[in-house]
Design a protein around this motif. Structure first.
Motif, mmCIF file in Angstrom:
data_model
loop_
_atom_site.group_PDB
_atom_site.id
_atom_site.type_symbol
_atom_site.label_atom_id
_atom_site.label_comp_id
_atom_site.label_asym_id
_atom_site.label_seq_id
_atom_site.Cartn_x
_atom_site.Cartn_y
_atom_site.Cartn_z
ATOM 1 N N ASP A 159 0.823 -0.970 0.198
ATOM 2 C CA ASP A 159 -0.343 -0.646 0.043
ATOM 3 C C ASP A 159 1.085 1.196 0.200
ATOM 4 O O ASP A 159 1.855 1.571 0.912
ATOM 5 C CB ASP A 159 -0.595 -0.175 1.508
ATOM 6 N N THR A 212 0.489 4.162 0.781
ATOM 7 C CA THR A 212 0.047 5.187 1.846
ATOM 8 C C THR A 212 0.713 4.925 3.276
ATOM 9 O O THR A 212 0.326 4.903 3.934
ATOM 10 C CB THR A 212 -1.073 5.547 2.441
ATOM 11 N N ASP A 213 1.522 3.374 2.983
ATOM 12 C CA ASP A 213 1.904 2.360 4.016
ATOM 13 C C ASP A 213 3.973 2.406 3.804
ATOM 14 O O ASP A 213 4.206 1.743 3.241
ATOM 15 C CB ASP A 213 1.314 1.215 4.389
ATOM 16 N N GLU A 214 4.514 2.656 4.222
ATOM 17 C CA GLU A 214 6.569 2.967 4.232
ATOM 18 C C GLU A 214 6.483 1.386 4.881
ATOM 19 O O GLU A 214 7.380 1.477 4.121
ATOM 20 C CB GLU A 214 6.485 3.949 4.800
ATOM 21 N N ARG A 264 -5.857 15.723 0.351
ATOM 22 C CA ARG A 264 -4.756 14.465 1.161
ATOM 23 C C ARG A 264 -4.667 13.101 0.636
ATOM 24 O O ARG A 264 -3.054 12.777 0.748
ATOM 25 C CB ARG A 264 -4.724 15.154 2.252
ATOM 26 N N ARG A 265 -5.900 12.508 1.084
ATOM 27 C CA ARG A 265 -4.998 10.996 0.658
ATOM 28 C C ARG A 265 -4.912 10.674 -1.630
ATOM 29 O O ARG A 265 -4.231 9.977 -1.630
ATOM 30 C CB ARG A 265 -7.310 10.345 0.684
ATOM 31 N N GLU A 275 -1.921 12.339 -1.720
ATOM 32 C CA GLU A 275 -0.817 10.918 -0.444
ATOM 33 C C GLU A 275 -0.657 9.436 -1.684
ATOM 34 O O GLU A 275 0.649 9.251 -1.233
ATOM 35 C CB GLU A 275 -1.623 9.825 0.765
ATOM 36 N N THR A 276 -1.873 8.699 -2.295
ATOM 37 C CA THR A 276 -1.492 7.631 -2.939
ATOM 38 C C THR A 276 -0.986 7.714 -4.228
ATOM 39 O O THR A 276 -0.082 7.509 -5.054
ATOM 40 C CB THR A 276 -2.815 7.265 -3.254
ATOM 41 N N GLY A 293 3.260 8.396 -2.086
ATOM 42 C CA GLY A 293 3.707 7.522 -2.387
ATOM 43 C C GLY A 293 4.680 6.715 -2.861
ATOM 44 O O GLY A 293 5.267 6.111 -2.942
#
Length: 292
Positions: free
Chosen positions: A61, A63-65, A106-107, A110-111, A115
């Motif tokens: 994902d 958005t998940d480092e 923002r989402r 982020e993607t 990301g």
């Protein structure tokens, strides 16, 4: 030792949207051409058919480092480094500039932007160490201009174009090459069937202020919905397989292009804007694309 040829592709999801179609087609094409391919997405179950083909699938994902770092670590352990990164993960946020809740904006960034920026940072140390690498940025025809109703999505693609140009010059001393893919509209991608498919926030006034516009927006996109027998504007669209073929060129050409423009619309509209000038270009956008 030869540089890594391992390809890490983000956004290879099971269904719907640009990222799933082009990501899946790219993974299959590169795997069948003999590249070690790591297809990543948020839904591993949706990638089972790729795994059955012999493609390594990983849950990532963007958005998940932690998930991104784990994927880079896995490829590095297997091949010494990520040889090719295809920054493909993206989705399209629908909504007007004034009415879209900022948390949704923002989402989107982020993607589509942060990301891919972070994933790029994660692969660069390995590429620098082996003094070789390819980074492919999946942009869009809408990285060249913007229209009503999808401005925040288009802004992420404009941002991608900008950092790609900076990155290309920054990593050139290590023989790392950066290419941008700019597809024309892709059949079946990001195509709403009803206004309800647009995902407009119930808390915003979009649906009230722009009700007629959103219906025209959906109707206009119908030309790109029919995949088997496209008509009208749909006949100038491209298919995911065409985009995948160009991605393969971007990672195998000895001197890759800075930008690969896929399909007739994107090849025509860029030069047309320069020729028309701002006022005439805006007249074209108003006439061709749905307006409030």
């Amino acid at each position: 030792m030869s540089p890594s040829r391992a390809v890490l592709i983000t956004g290879v999801n099971s269904s719907g949207g640009l990222s799933s179609g082009t990501g899946r087609a790219t993974a299959l094409r590169l795997h069948r051409a003999g590249h070690p391919v790591y297809a990543t997405g948020r839904d591993l179950e949706g990638l089972e058919d790729l795994a059955a083909e012999g493609i390594t699938t990983l849950r990532v994902d963007v958005t998940d480092e932690a998930s991104m770092a784990a994927a880079v670590k896995r490829v590095t352990e297997d091949h010494g480094a990520v040889g090719v990164l295809v920054n493909n993960a993206a989705y399209s946020l629908n909504g007007t500039i004034g009415e879209t809740p900022v948390e949704q904006v923002r989402r989107q960034f982020e993607t589509n932007f942060f990301g891919l920026a972070r994933m790029t940072q994660l692969v660069l140390p390995g590429m620098r160490e082996q003094r070789s690498g390819r980074i492919v940025m999946m942009s869009s025809i809408f990285g060249l201009f913007a229209t009503p109703g999808r401005g925040y999505y288009q802004a992420t693609k404009h941002a991608l174009e900008a950092i790609s140009d900076s990155l290309r010059l920054e990593v050139a001393p290590w023989d790392i090459k950066v290419a941008v893919i700019e597809p024309s509209p892709i059949l079946g991608s990001f195509v709403p069937t009803t206004v309800g498919d647009l995902g407009l926030s119930a808390s915003s006034s979009d649906s009230d202020l722009y009700a007629d516009f959103w219906q025209r927006f959906v109707d206009w996109h119908g030309a790109y919905r029919e995949v088997e027998h496209p008509t009208g504007r749909g006949r100038t669209s491209v298919r995911s397989g065409q985009v995948a073929k160009v991605v393969e060129r971007a990672i195998t050409d000895r001197k890759p292009r800075i930008r690969y423009r896929v399909g007739i619309p994107v090849r025509l509209l860029g030069p047309q804007r320069a020729i028309f000038g701002d006022r005439a270009w805006e007249v074209f956008v108003k006439r061709f694309f749905p307006q409030p």
